[in-house]
Design a protein around this motif. Structure first.
Motif, short mmCIF file in Angstrom:
data_model
loop_
_atom_site.label_atom_id
_atom_site.label_comp_id
_atom_site.label_asym_id
_atom_site.label_seq_id
_atom_site.Cartn_x
_atom_site.Cartn_y
_atom_site.Cartn_z
N GLN A 26 0.81 -1.94 4.70
CA GLN A 26 -0.46 -2.57 5.37
C GLN A 26 -0.01 -3.18 6.53
O GLN A 26 -0.77 -3.20 7.29
N ARG A 27 0.67 -3.60 6.82
CA ARG A 27 1.04 -4.84 8.06
C ARG A 27 1.35 -4.37 9.31
O ARG A 27 1.05 -4.69 10.51
N HIS A 28 0.98 -2.15 9.48
CA HIS A 28 1.33 -1.84 10.46
C HIS A 28 -0.21 -1.37 10.36
O HIS A 28 -0.41 -0.07 11.18
N PRO A 88 -0.46 4.58 2.12
CA PRO A 88 -0.39 3.13 1.50
C PRO A 88 -1.40 3.63 0.74
O PRO A 88 -1.22 3.10 -1.01
N LEU A 89 -2.90 4.23 0.87
CA LEU A 89 -3.27 5.06 -1.08
C LEU A 89 -2.89 5.11 -1.70
O LEU A 89 -3.09 4.79 -2.77
N GLY A 135 1.43 2.99 -7.75
CA GLY A 135 0.91 2.16 -8.84
C GLY A 135 0.47 1.69 -9.80
O GLY A 135 0.21 1.12 -10.71
N PHE A 136 -0.86 1.58 -9.68
CA PHE A 136 -2.10 1.28 -10.48
C PHE A 136 -1.58 2.57 -11.72
O PHE A 136 -1.86 2.18 -12.68
N ASN A 137 -1.42 3.48 -11.41
CA ASN A 137 -1.06 4.58 -12.50
C ASN A 137 0.31 3.99 -13.60
O ASN A 137 0.56 4.14 -14.34
N GLU A 155 5.28 -1.91 -2.58
CA GLU A 155 5.15 -1.08 -0.69
C GLU A 155 4.21 -0.51 -0.08
O GLU A 155 4.43 -0.16 1.52
N SER A 156 3.27 -0.22 -0.81
CA SER A 156 2.11 -0.17 -0.59
C SER A 156 1.78 -1.13 0.60
O SER A 156 0.99 -1.31 1.80
#
Length: 770
Positions: A599-601, A569-570, A576-578, A594-595
């Motif tokens: 996070q829900r896991h 996720p990181l 995504g930031f890029n 998607e990231s």
């Protein structure tokens, strides 16, 4: 999309596994008092039922506190400096700030409406008093319920003495018809029925029951210990043997209060009725802090007078005698029973020996988890360490009181250093390392690693100056030792410091060289994955989007190839930031979405916060101004729950402040504030749902099943919520006990939980929502 907030926190009260009996007057009085006082302390002797009463009161008042009711069991806590961090962690506040823990906690609860139960405070009175005073002074809607053997002595404190249970009148004949007139008799009969399911009393036995309860002064723990004796003795025989014990005790000590004599006599009688092996095990089990499992008992308590093959039967015997409580696959002792066992252990002369065995076992557990710290079993091991956290603390406490053991603390903290970050307990990790570093300055590789791990934790708390001091010490020591691993980690972390200063080119250069060195020396792949994620962040922030994309894809490839799911996720967030920096807003939303779904896991609150933050910037850039302001409000609450100042630190501040200013200007202060507040009241799950543009109904449903439990696992979770043990679940579902245990383990892993109580709370909440 509309915003619909549900209470952010619901609390973590454990499920009651036995019936709650009586206490109508105390329950009513406690509820009345909590309506007019903000600090209520239940005071009473050990075994009188303070904890059980407090939990029931808290459960009854749950609906009155929208931000939840929270139980903090302080019995296992010995280090008073960890009180505020322990309470903060229970409330869901991660420790990502260099700010003192109490200050962060006060700030966190200042606008909340919640009830905190501080259980077993008598050994931490001064710090509990300071904590209560600080919280109540700053937060008008916080209530605190305390259980202790003496008051805190804080201004505004209301004290409620918890008496023994009501007894049958001595001048009135006792019969089954009068059962409800005496709480003590009702408790005895309910526990007796649990111990002897086919128990049948003759009419003449009722007077003996009344006499026994009066003899036990109505003390719940004493009554429960006596009730299990019906498996082998009649009521009259129990009374006769208790009378003998009381006589011995009275001759031995006339200074104790009558209730203390009663409880002590009952506990000592239970001790006398134990076999020699059971007595020895009782004493040895007292070395554990909080809960423990059977393998730990076998490793720590076996040997000498106890053969390893006898451990299970001895534990089962202590459970049958109500001296040990079973909680699924784990066990625990009531504090009064544990303290008596600790006294026996000290008298046996084995206390130091058992302390070393306990330390060795939990050091082994931590070191074994090291193998999985960057692999597919990462989250499972984190959950395991969380279950044993109190024992790991106790082991490190032991090390810091023994000469030459500080190096063991280095190894226990650093072996699986991402654990402290994952659960947001960075301050505690630093606490242990700081104590050990002061105690032992021997120039070893273990010390060098302790220095860079401490530097990493300090960096993530935004303490750049403190981190750089630690890292310089690490670099100097690593050079003297010829330790390439410590040198590489120090270099990487100097690069992170440059990133947080906004010196992006230097940040990339240092971390790039660190990654090269990691590969040469064969450092675990997760180290490269994390460094590449931060290199991508620096490259994106400085506009070098092509390099950033390459770093992201390399980090993602490592995650895929080595199963380091926690870091995927990181890497996706950085990608995504890029994409946002490149102007590909649609792709950025999809990638960060998607990231967020991943996070829900996991329990990575940091990445949840930064995902929601960047989605706000993207929404603002796309002209969705009100939506962006709401996302900023949600991100603000998420960052605040981490206790971090990261939004004020490069590179985040480079984009947060322009977005904030633009939205104020576009919407106007009043409209911005309204939209911001709609996001700020969202809990983490609701914030994720809103950020993903899910409908409120879908958001809640997804929240209830964040890890896609199977229908069988949902069924098992429901039975856990009913207080069933694994054995009872197996019998109910007609499956093997090992199968039931496997289902519970899978549920813990999928939901990222560390205890059955969390499963029960989750299942209860979802049942209510349906």
């Amino acid at each position: 999309m509309s915003v619909r907030a549900t209470p952010r926190y619901r609390g973590d009260l454990p499920v009651e596994v036995t019936s709650f009996v009586g206490r109508r007057r105390e329950l009513s009085e406690a509820r009345r008092l909590l309506g007019r006082t903000r600090l209520l302390t239940f005071v009473g002797a050990g075994g009188v039922g303070k904890t059980r009463l407090a939990r029931r009161v808290a459960a009854d008042l749950r609906r009155a506190f929208p931000d939840g009711v929270w139980l903090v069991d302080l019995a296992p806590l010995q280090d008073e400096e960890l009180l505020a961090p322990t309470v903060a962690a229970t409330l869901g506040l991660a420790d990502w700030s260099v700010q003192p823990s109490l200050d962060s906690l006060v700030d966190f609860v200042s606008d909340k409406h919640l009830l905190i139960v501080l259980d077993n405070c008598e050994h931490l009175l001064d710090v509990c008093a300071a904590l209560a005073d600080g919280l109540l002074s700053a937060a008008a809607n916080v209530r605190i319920l305390v259980t202790s053997r003496q008051p805190l002595g804080v201004g505004g404190e209301t004290v409620l003495d918890v008496p023994p249970m009501s007894l049958p009148a001595p001048d009135r004949p006792m019969s089954e018809r009068h059962l409800d007139e005496s709480e003590a008799v009702r408790l005895f009969m309910e526990r007796a029925a649990e111990a002897v399911p086919d128990l049948a009393l003759a009419e003449g036995d009722w007077e003996a029951v009344a006499r026994l309860c009066r003899r036990l002064d109505g003390i719940p723990l004493a009554i429960e210990l006596a009730a299990v004796r019906l498996r082998s003795l009649s009521i009259v025989q129990i009374i006769d043997r208790l009378d003998d014990r009381f006589g011995l005790l009275t001759r031995g000590s006339r200074t104790a209060m009558p209730r203390q004599q009663t409880l002590r006599a009952t506990v000592e009688w239970s001790h006398d009725l134990c076999s020699p092996g059971e007595r020895t095990l009782w004493a040895r089990l007292s070395i554990f802090s909080g809960g423990f499992d059977l393998p730990a008992v076998e490793q720590v308590c076996g040997g000498d007078a106890i053969a390893s093959e006898d451990i299970f039967e001895l534990v089962a015997a202590l459970v049958d005698k109500s001296l040990v409580r079973r909680d699924g696959a784990r066990y625990r002792m009531l504090e009064t029973i544990r303290q008596y066992g600790r006294m026996m252990l000290a008298e046996s002369g084995e206390e130091t020996t058992l302390g070393r065995r306990h330390r060795d076992h939990y050091q082994w557990v931590v070191m074994r988890s090291k193998e999985a710290r960057f692999g597919p079993d990462q989250l499972r091991w984190y959950a395991r360490l969380r279950l044993d956290h109190a024992n790991i603390r106790a082991a490190m406490d032991f090390c810091l009181t023994e000469p030459g053991e500080a190096q063991t603390v280095f190894r226990m903290v650093t072996a699986n250093w991402p654990y402290w970050i994952y659960y947001g307990i960075l301050g505690e990790g630093l606490h242990w390392l700081s104590l050990a570093l002061k105690k032992d300055s021997t120039p070893t590789a273990a010390r060098a690693k302790a220095l860079w791990v401490a530097g990493r934790l300090a960096l993530l708390q935004s303490d750049l100056s403190g981190a750089e001091l630690l890292l310089r010490d690490c670099a100097d020591l690593a050079k003297k030792l010829g330790d390439p691993s410590a040198e590489a980690h120090a270099m990487e972390l100097f690069g992170v410091a440059e990133l947080f200063k906004g010196n992006y080119a230097e940040a990339i250069s240092l971390q790039e060289e660190a990654v090269r060195r990691y590969r040469v020396i064969g450092e675990p792949p997760g180290a490269c994955a994390v460094a590449l994620y931060r290199m991508a962040l620096a490259a994106s922030a400085s506009g070098r989007t092509d390099r950033a994309e390459a770093f992201c894809k390399e980090s993602l490839a490592i995650c895929e190839n080595h199963g380091t799911h926690l870091y995927r996720p990181l890497a996706l967030w950085a990608l995504g930031f890029n994409e946002y920096r490149r102007g590909d807003l649609r792709e950025a939303v999809a990638t960060i979405g998607e990231s967020l779904r991943l996070q829900r896991h996991s329990n990575d609150q940091w990445n949840t916060a930064q995902c929601v933050e960047v989605l706000a910037w993207i929404a603002s850039a796309g002209g969705q101004h009100e939506h962006a302001a709401t996302l900023l409000g949600a991100a603000h609450t998420l960052w605040r729950s981490l206790g971090t100042s990261m939004p004020r630190t490069p590179p985040f501040v480079d984009f947060h402040d322009p977005c904030d200013s633009h939205l104020h200007e576009t919407l106007g202060d009043e409209a911005f504030a309204a939209a911001f507040q709609r996001g700020a009241i969202l809990g983490p799950d609701e914030a994720i749902g809103y950020a993903l543009n899910e409908s409120p109904r879908r958001s809640r449903r997804t929240t209830r099943a964040p890890s896609a439990l199977t229908s069988r696992e949902q069924q098992v979770a429901g039975l856990v919520a009913q207080g069933m043990t694994n054995k009872e679940i197996a019998a109910t579902l007609v499956i093997a006990q090992r199968t039931a245990e496997g289902h519970v383990e899978h549920i813990l892993e999928k939901l990222g939980f560390a205890s059955r109580a969390q499963i029960a709370s989750w299942a209860t909440k979802n049942s209510e929502a349906d």
